[in-house]
Design an enzyme around this catalytic site. Structure first.
Site, PDB file in Angstrom:
ATOM      1  N   LYS A 126       0.810  -1.218   0.000  1.00 11.57           N
ATOM      2  CA  LYS A 126       0.000   0.000   0.000  1.00 11.57           C
ATOM      3  C   LYS A 126       0.847   1.273   0.000  1.00 11.57           C
ATOM      4  O   LYS A 126       0.450   2.290  -0.569  1.00 11.57           O
ATOM      5  CB  LYS A 126      -0.947  -0.009   1.204  1.00 11.57           C
ATOM      6  CG  LYS A 126      -1.885  -1.210   1.250  1.00 11.57           C
ATOM      7  CD  LYS A 126      -2.747  -1.317   0.000  1.00 11.57           C
ATOM      8  CE  LYS A 126      -3.768  -2.441   0.095  1.00 11.57           C
ATOM      9  NZ  LYS A 126      -3.199  -3.785   0.073  1.00 11.57           N
ATOM     10  N   GLY A 175      -8.733  -6.583   2.576  1.00 11.55           N
ATOM     11  CA  GLY A 175      -9.909  -7.273   3.087  1.00 11.55           C
ATOM     12  C   GLY A 175     -10.419  -6.747   4.408  1.00 11.55           C
ATOM     13  O   GLY A 175     -11.134  -7.436   5.131  1.00 11.55           O
ATOM     14  N   LYS A 212      -5.547  10.185   6.625  1.00 14.35           N
ATOM     15  CA  LYS A 212      -6.733  10.851   7.158  1.00 14.35           C
ATOM     16  C   LYS A 212      -7.906   9.886   7.101  1.00 14.35           C
ATOM     17  O   LYS A 212      -8.094   9.180   6.113  1.00 14.35           O
ATOM     18  CB  LYS A 212      -7.052  12.104   6.322  1.00 14.35           C
ATOM     19  CG  LYS A 212      -8.290  12.860   6.762  1.00 14.35           C
ATOM     20  CD  LYS A 212      -8.081  13.571   8.080  1.00 14.35           C
ATOM     21  CE  LYS A 212      -9.299  14.425   8.456  1.00 14.35           C
ATOM     22  NZ  LYS A 212      -9.128  15.044   9.802  1.00 14.35           N
ATOM     23  N   GLU A 286      -9.404   1.608  -6.671  1.00  9.97           N
ATOM     24  CA  GLU A 286     -10.435   1.825  -5.663  1.00  9.97           C
ATOM     25  C   GLU A 286     -10.212   3.178  -4.989  1.00  9.97           C
ATOM     26  O   GLU A 286      -9.089   3.520  -4.607  1.00  9.97           O
ATOM     27  CB  GLU A 286     -10.419   0.703  -4.631  1.00  9.97           C
ATOM     28  CG  GLU A 286     -10.719  -0.660  -5.242  1.00  9.97           C
ATOM     29  CD  GLU A 286     -11.067  -1.702  -4.204  1.00  9.97           C
ATOM     30  OE1 GLU A 286     -10.920  -1.421  -2.983  1.00  9.97           O
ATOM     31  OE2 GLU A 286     -11.501  -2.793  -4.604  1.00  9.97           O
ATOM     32  N   ARG A 302      -6.345  -7.645 -10.469  1.00  7.56           N
ATOM     33  CA  ARG A 302      -7.020  -8.883 -10.890  1.00  7.56           C
ATOM     34  C   ARG A 302      -8.425  -8.559 -11.367  1.00  7.56           C
ATOM     35  O   ARG A 302      -8.879  -7.410 -11.327  1.00  7.56           O
ATOM     36  CB  ARG A 302      -7.111  -9.843  -9.709  1.00  7.56           C
ATOM     37  CG  ARG A 302      -7.798  -9.199  -8.501  1.00  7.56           C
ATOM     38  CD  ARG A 302      -8.164 -10.188  -7.438  1.00  7.56           C
ATOM     39  NE  ARG A 302      -8.588  -9.553  -6.190  1.00  7.56           N
ATOM     40  CZ  ARG A 302      -9.793  -9.044  -5.959  1.00  7.56           C
ATOM     41  NH1 ARG A 302     -10.715  -9.069  -6.907  1.00  7.56           N
ATOM     42  NH2 ARG A 302     -10.078  -8.491  -4.786  1.00  7.56           N
TER      43      ARG A 302
END
Length: 460
Positions: A126, A175, A212, A286, A302
């Site tokens: 990330k 997840g 944040k 996302e 994916r």
């Protein structure tokens, strides 16, 4: 643009599908439509699965436990070698975002139907992903693109600069695990300590980062498709805000109430980022969306469970597109060609109690599927099929399309009323009630909406 290569020019003619359930069947159909042969793999629990019955070759690769079958890299590679498969499609879940598996497939001389190991590794971390997106001009959640230091004073300084509330996240997380919201400085040190340990146990690394915490965001996704010749497009956007414990329940495309010029700018930034990192295949960016602004949170490297709503609105077969990219073909669509039409909604039908959400295993004794204009069902189950306790509870995806969002909602209500699954508990009663909810009908949801809605219903 170029013509599709004939069979003799293709990089492979047989695909091993390293997955199970509805997505294995979905990939199989796409392969057969392109003239590709398929090798299905199954655990001992899935010997009678529908996708195995219609594959060209079926190989059992291990016991029911996923760690000894669908997550067994060596067994999958051996199955590919024995069957003569030239490519491996990982589907979603299991090893689909495992950089080591992608690398192992390529090292074995096979084609991995997805991005290369480097891209998976970058976007799976990330911190690295955020850094890459910031460099590409993709809007990100406020917070540094660096791992949190160990020094408590330095951590407090970062939190103060961001502004409370903040969220602590595991760099290798996903997840919904490895994250903790912190409302003030008093709770910060303990939250960091607990999340580090959670991250170490769950993901093998204690690395954390801080951002944040947005109070009432929506979850918006942008689907991208990239070939190996430098071409990339985005195929519209989805709203996946209806979630329970970070698991999506209802998805729709397009996301309602977002201005075209705003989404166009973000979609273009996503395409630019893909070109910058040399991404190939399909992927999903996302975002959290709040106050008219987008904030990148992660990229799924994916195929997504909810890809059908984008297929229904864009007219692009995303799985076939994946396979064509893997075959070495050039994209035959340009951004100017993509016109998203109408509205699509997907409901995930799960084998679980609609009140307690406990998984429900057993035999399906009766099954009636809806049909008609604008209705699609992606499923691997049939009357007499035994739902196993070993895997995900998803038994079907019900997808509808309408000219407008109101028409799509009405069509979904009718399809849910028509759908019947007997012998096991499912979440159908919950979905039927949810589709009648006026807040959902007005598009007033955020990522906390469903859990709040469930809490209010249980208290009534």
């Amino acid at each position: 643009m170029q013509d599709r290569p004939d069979q003799s020019q293709r990089r492979f003619d047989t695909v091993l599908i390293a997955n199970r359930g509805e997505i294995a069947l979905r990939i199989q159909r796409a392969c057969h439509a392109l003239g590709l042969k398929t090798v299905a793999v199954c655990s001992e629990a899935d010997r009678d699965a529908l996708y195995g019955q219609s594959a060209d070759v079926l190989l059992c690769i291990g016991p029911a436990a996923a760690t000894k079958s669908y997550l067994n890299k060596d067994a999958l590679l051996l199955a590919a070698r024995l069957s003569g498969a030239g490519a491996v499609h990982p589907g979603y879940g299991f090893l689909s975002e495992n950089a080591a598996f992608s690398a192992a497939v390529e090292e074995a001389g096979l084609v991995f139907v997805g991005p290369d190991a480097s891209a998976i590794a970058t976007m799976g971390d990330k911190i690295a992903a955020k850094s890459a997106m910031m460099a590409a001009g993709v809007p990100c959640v406020p917070g540094p693109d660096q791992e949190l230091p160990n020094d408590p004073a330095a951590i407090r300084k970062i939190a103060t600069e961001i502004g409370y509330p903040v969220i602590i996240k595991a760099a290798g997380g996903g997840g919904g695990r490895g994250m903790r919201v912190v409302a003030n400085e008093t709770a910060l040190e303990e939250a960091v300590t607990l999340t580090r340990e959670e991250a170490r146990k769950a993901f093998g690394s204690p690395a954390l980062y801080m951002e944040k915490f947005l109070q009432h965001p929506r979850h918006i996704e942008i689907q991208v498709l990239c070939d190996t010749h430098g071409n990339a497009v985005w195929l519209g956007h989805r709203d996946c805000s209806m979630q329970r414990r970070h698991q999506k329940v209802v998805e729709e495309a397009p996301a309602p109430g977002i201005a075209d010029d705003l989404i166009d700018a973000v979609g273009s930034a996503c395409v630019a980022a893909c070109k910058q990192i040399g991404y190939r295949g399909v992927g999903t960016f996302e975002f959290l969306y709040e106050g008219g602004a987008f904030y990148f949170i992660e990229m799924n490297t994916r195929l997504q469970v909810e890809h059908p709503v984008t297929e229904m609105t864009s007219g692009v077969d995303i799985v076939q597109a994946q396979l064509k990219v893997a075959l070495g073909e050039t994209l035959t669509i340009t951004q100017e060609n993509i016109r998203c039409v109408g509205h699509s909604i997907e409901c995930r039908i799960n084998a679980e109690d609609p009140t307690t959400f406990m998984p429900s295993a057993g035999v399906i004794t009766g099954l009636r599927l809806p049909s008609g204009v604008g209705i699609r069902v992606d499923s691997h189950v049939f009357e007499g099929y035994r739902i196993s306790p070993y895997y995900d509870s998803l038994v079907a995806k019900l997808i509808v399309h309408g000219e407008t969002r109101a028409e799509a909602i009405a069509r979904m209500r009718g399809a849910l009323a028509e759908l019947s699954i007997e012998g096991i508990a499912t979440n159908l009663p919950l979905l039927r009630t949810l589709l009648e909810d006026q807040g959902f009908a007005r598009g007033e949801t955020d990522i906390h909406y469903l859990e709040k809605w469930l809490k209010e219903r249980s208290a009534a």
